[in-house]
Design a protein around this motif. Structure first.
Motif, PDB file in Angstrom:
ATOM      1  N   LEU A 153       0.833  -1.208   0.000  1.00  0.00           N
ATOM      2  CA  LEU A 153       0.000   0.000   0.000  1.00  0.00           C
ATOM      3  C   LEU A 153       0.867   1.258   0.000  1.00  0.00           C
ATOM      4  CD1 LEU A 153      -2.722  -1.086   2.581  1.00  0.00           C
ATOM      5  CD2 LEU A 153      -3.130  -0.552   0.181  1.00  0.00           C
ATOM      6  N   ILE A 154       1.936   1.240   0.791  1.00  0.00           N
ATOM      7  CA  ILE A 154       2.824   2.408   0.859  1.00  0.00           C
ATOM      8  C   ILE A 154       3.547   2.604  -0.470  1.00  0.00           C
ATOM      9  CG2 ILE A 154       4.831   3.378   2.027  1.00  0.00           C
ATOM     10  CD1 ILE A 154       2.222   3.328   3.675  1.00  0.00           C
ATOM     11  N   GLN A 155       3.975   1.511  -1.073  1.00  0.00           N
ATOM     12  CA  GLN A 155       4.656   1.612  -2.371  1.00  0.00           C
ATOM     13  C   GLN A 155       3.724   2.177  -3.433  1.00  0.00           C
ATOM     14  OE1 GLN A 155       6.035  -2.418  -2.918  1.00  0.00           O
ATOM     15  NE2 GLN A 155       7.978  -2.059  -1.844  1.00  0.00           N
ATOM     16  N   ASP A 156       2.439   1.805  -3.364  1.00  0.00           N
ATOM     17  CA  ASP A 156       1.462   2.309  -4.333  1.00  0.00           C
ATOM     18  C   ASP A 156       1.296   3.825  -4.238  1.00  0.00           C
ATOM     19  OD1 ASP A 156       1.049  -0.225  -5.286  1.00  0.00           O
ATOM     20  OD2 ASP A 156      -0.801  -0.575  -4.157  1.00  0.00           O
ATOM     21  N   THR A 157       1.442   4.358  -3.008  1.00  0.00           N
ATOM     22  CA  THR A 157       1.258   5.807  -2.836  1.00  0.00           C
ATOM     23  C   THR A 157       2.544   6.591  -3.100  1.00  0.00           C
ATOM     24  OG1 THR A 157       1.764   5.665  -0.465  1.00  0.00           O
ATOM     25  CG2 THR A 157      -0.544   5.416  -1.115  1.00  0.00           C
ATOM     26  N   ASN A 158       3.656   5.866  -3.267  1.00  0.00           N
ATOM     27  CA  ASN A 158       4.949   6.494  -3.588  1.00  0.00           C
ATOM     28  C   ASN A 158       5.408   7.457  -2.499  1.00  0.00           C
ATOM     29  OD1 ASN A 158       7.184   6.710  -5.255  1.00  0.00           O
ATOM     30  ND2 ASN A 158       6.392   8.518  -6.303  1.00  0.00           N
ATOM     31  N   ILE A 159       5.117   7.093  -1.236  1.00  0.00           N
ATOM     32  CA  ILE A 159       5.566   7.917  -0.115  1.00  0.00           C
ATOM     33  C   ILE A 159       6.772   7.231   0.514  1.00  0.00           C
ATOM     34  CG2 ILE A 159       4.119   6.793   1.625  1.00  0.00           C
ATOM     35  CD1 ILE A 159       3.698   9.511   2.928  1.00  0.00           C
TER      36      ILE A 159
END
Length: 694
Positions: free
Chosen positions: A540-546
């Motif tokens: 999920l974090i990788q998907d948001t690129n944060i």
């Protein structure tokens, strides 16, 4: 790679690479004695760089044929040799060596020899001896060294300071001169059994100084063996942990018990109630939960002051304790609220009689310093197994009964019954049904609660808080809908939505001029227990690129402790990706502090219940100071929740708390208002001129 006179070049290529990394001289020779491989260190020691060119035989490197024959004989019998033969360098110089030879079976018999120049070996040994001696003399831990029979051969200065025994008094004695008499023979038998099986033992042990004072130490005993595996000596290292253990016990007591009244707090109540429910189920017994609420307590606090209010609570607690049996659990769960648990009841009437006795006892006047005051009490009762079989259910139903009792008037009690549940059931069904479509109907929203660093005054992060507004219900409290989401499993997709939504919104702040802003996200217990939890969150974090370094995951003690080993694996996986990890509501959960060393934790959040009265309650302030001190020792960051007043800020500044969060700074803000808050925030509000309470 030099030309080899035997096959298997790929094997020798790997072996040569390994040999060249060694600091010791190394030679490989055939059964006939032909040297076929060597390293740079061997060239330096013996002086040859052209073994193969002249067809050197290994025996030619030695000064004595007799010594070579003895070496060969030992190799034939045991496939190994260790000794100090005299060798000859290329220039004819003779030198004493230290040598080890091992047989190798690879396409015929070969031998592998490791060579040291005895002088260099002695120099290195002497250097290591001096270094070891310096460590031995200056290390803070006490060290004693014994022979295989346990007779003390040497002690260091720290030992003499800690125990009071001088070197002369200790040498020749056995370590039992320190025995306290606290441990039985079984303890020592188990300790020496483990040393015999594993070669070491570590643990806590009570010992006695020369002056008779008993102290607690952390002791490690190591068995030293020779090349044959026989024990030749023992080394014991220990440090005095008496003060640290006392502090830990004090903090555990503060965390498990209400500091004002000495009663159990909510954490210990939950633990004990769970245990008593299990016992009641096992023996088919009835159990009662009584929820007490004092009337007029707030008025006494406001008119006479907190000192009088605290004294009243102490006297109320003392009266309740005197009238109940030791087996009953008594807890203070709020300012003027108490819980009594009555186990193994023979009849429901017993719970009624106790309630009547409590009401009668607390009706009598209390003498507070120079004042005579009166109070009254309302009591709500729930029963196991009739009104629930779980801790939370019984507590909730006792509270519902309490509300009914308060509605009936002071000094009354009420038993739980189904009519109290009807209205709540209808609302619960509505909440559950609407939760299924909350995401797709865009009813969920994330609000952000700012966090400010006390030293710099800068906004360093925000906590993501879920909000839900439903047309027919209005704004629904998270305390009401999140437990339902947990029970139905809907918390999983909701958690995914919150993580993604919060990270996407905070990433926009990173781009627009706030690159260091951290986002803290609360993790549900049910979500954390999912097998693929770590993998999902990382995705999920990788998907948001944060950047994961800007994401802090908040978990409570009760989430990570039940299955500690599995929790560690998940947390380590997240930590390796760069996530920050925080323990939320610290001080309200498990009493054990050992997990703080086991889990890869970055931050502790002090529960707001301790912050609320930190400026006027000595016991709450003591707890906060203890937690901050412990966190500083463990190099953990501290966040204080629920900060509402300037004097609370000043207290936390004095104690060097790192970060604060609460209504003193701002209420939780929707993302649009958060942008305005960040634009308008000035660090001087925290670190500069005095700011008055609202």
């Amino acid at each position: 790679m030099r030309d080899m006179q035997v096959g298997f070049p790929e094997v020798f290529s790997l072996a040569d690479t390994m040999l060249q990394q060694m600091q010791e001289g190394a030679l490989v020779y055939t059964e006939e004695g032909l040297i076929i491989q060597w390293n740079k260190a061997a060239e330096k020691i013996i002086g040859y760089s052209d073994f193969n060119q002249f067809g050197h035989l290994f025996p030619s490197l030695f000064a004595s044929e007799h010594e070579v024959e003895m070496m060969s004989k030992e190799l034939r019998s045991s496939q190994s040799y260790t000794g100090s033969p005299i060798m000859i360098r290329k220039n004819g110089e003779r030198f004493k060596s230290k040598m080890k030879i091992s047989g190798i079976s690879l396409k015929g018999q070969m031998f592998y020899s490791v060579i040291f120049d005895h002088h260099d070996f002695q120099v290195r040994e002497e250097t290591e001896r001096i270094l070891a001696e310096k460590i031995f003399m200056n290390i803070e831990e006490s060290v004693l060294y014994t022979d295989k029979h346990g007779v003390i051969l040497s002690v260091n200065p720290a030992f003499q300071i800690m125990t009071g025994y001088t070197e002369e008094e200790a040498i020749g004695k056995k370590p039992n001169i320190l025995q306290s008499g606290y441990h039985k023979k079984d303890f020592y038998d188990a300790m020496w059994k483990e040393i015999g099986e594993c070669g070491r033992w570590s643990g806590e042990i009570w010992n006695r100084r020369k002056n008779g004072e008993v102290f607690l130490e952390w002791l490690t005993i190591l068995a030293i063996t020779n090349e044959s595996g026989e024990v030749t000596h023992y080394v014991a290292l220990f440090s005095d942990i008496t003060d640290r253990k006392h502090q830990e016990n004090q903090l555990q007591k503060l965390i498990r018990y209400d500091a004002l009244t000495g009663m159990a707090n909510r954490s210990l109540l939950n633990e004990e109630l769970c245990r008593l429910i299990d016992m009641s189920e096992k023996f088919n017994q009835t159990l009662a939960v009584l929820h007490l609420d004092l009337a007029r307590f707030k008025a006494i606090n406001e008119t006479l002051g907190h000192g009088y209010g605290d004294l009243l609570l102490k006297k109320v607690a003392a009266r309740i304790k005197r009238m109940l049996k030791n087996e009953n659990v008594i807890a203070r769960i709020g300012g003027d609220e108490f819980i009594i648990v009555l186990p193994h009841l023979k009849h429901v009437k017993e719970a009624v009689h106790v309630s009547e006795d409590v009401i009668s006892t607390l009706k009598q006047p209390f003498y507070l310093y120079d004042e005579e005051v009166y109070t009254s009490v309302s009591v709500g009762i729930s029963l196991y197994p009739f009104d629930g079989s779980q801790v939370e259910t019984l507590l909730i139903n006792a509270e519902k009964s309490l509300q009914k009792a308060k509605a009936n008037g002071v000094n009354s009690f009420e038993l739980y019954h189904e009519d109290l549940q009807t209205g709540n059931d209808t609302r619960r069904r509505t909440i559950e049904n609407r939760l299924h479509t909350a995401i797709e109907n865009n009813e969920l929203q994330v609000h952000y609660h700012p966090q400010v660093h006390l030293e710099t005054g800068k906004v360093v992060g925000v906590e993501a808080l879920l909000r839900w507004s439903v047309p027919e219900l209005g704004q629904v409290s998270p305390a009401e809908f999140i437990p339902i989401a947990e029970e139905t499993g809907l918390i999983i997709p909701i958690s995914h939505w919150v993580i993604k939504q919060a990270c996407e919104e905070i990433r926009k702040f990173h781009i627009s001029g706030y690159p260091d802003l951290k986002i803290s996200i609360n993790i549900s217990g049910l979500h954390f227990t999912q097998e693929n939890f770590a993998k999902e969150v990382i995705g999920l974090i990788q998907d948001t690129n944060i950047n994961p370094h800007r994401v802090e995951l908040e978990l409570t003690e009760s989430i990570i402790m039940p299955n500690a080993q599995n929790s560690i694996k998940k947390l380590v996986a997240l930590k390796q990706q760069g996530f920050k990890l925080s323990i939320d509501d610290f001080g309200t959960g498990y009493s054990s502090l050992s997990y703080l060393r086991k889990f890869p934790i970055d931050t502790l959040k002090i529960d707001q219940s301790f912050i609320k009265n930190v400026d006027n309650d000595k016991d709450d302030s003591a707890i906060v100071i203890a937690i901050i001190t412990m966190a500083m020792t463990l190099n953990l960051e501290i966040i204080a929740e629920g900060v509402e007043l300037k004097k609370q800020v000043d207290f936390l500044k004095t104690q060097k708390c790192d970060i604060i969060q609460g209504f003193y700074l701002s209420k939780p803000l929707p993302v649009t208002e958060l942008h305005d808050f960040l634009e308008m925030w000035k660090p001087i509000l925290i670190i500069g001129k005095k700011v008055h309470d609202e």
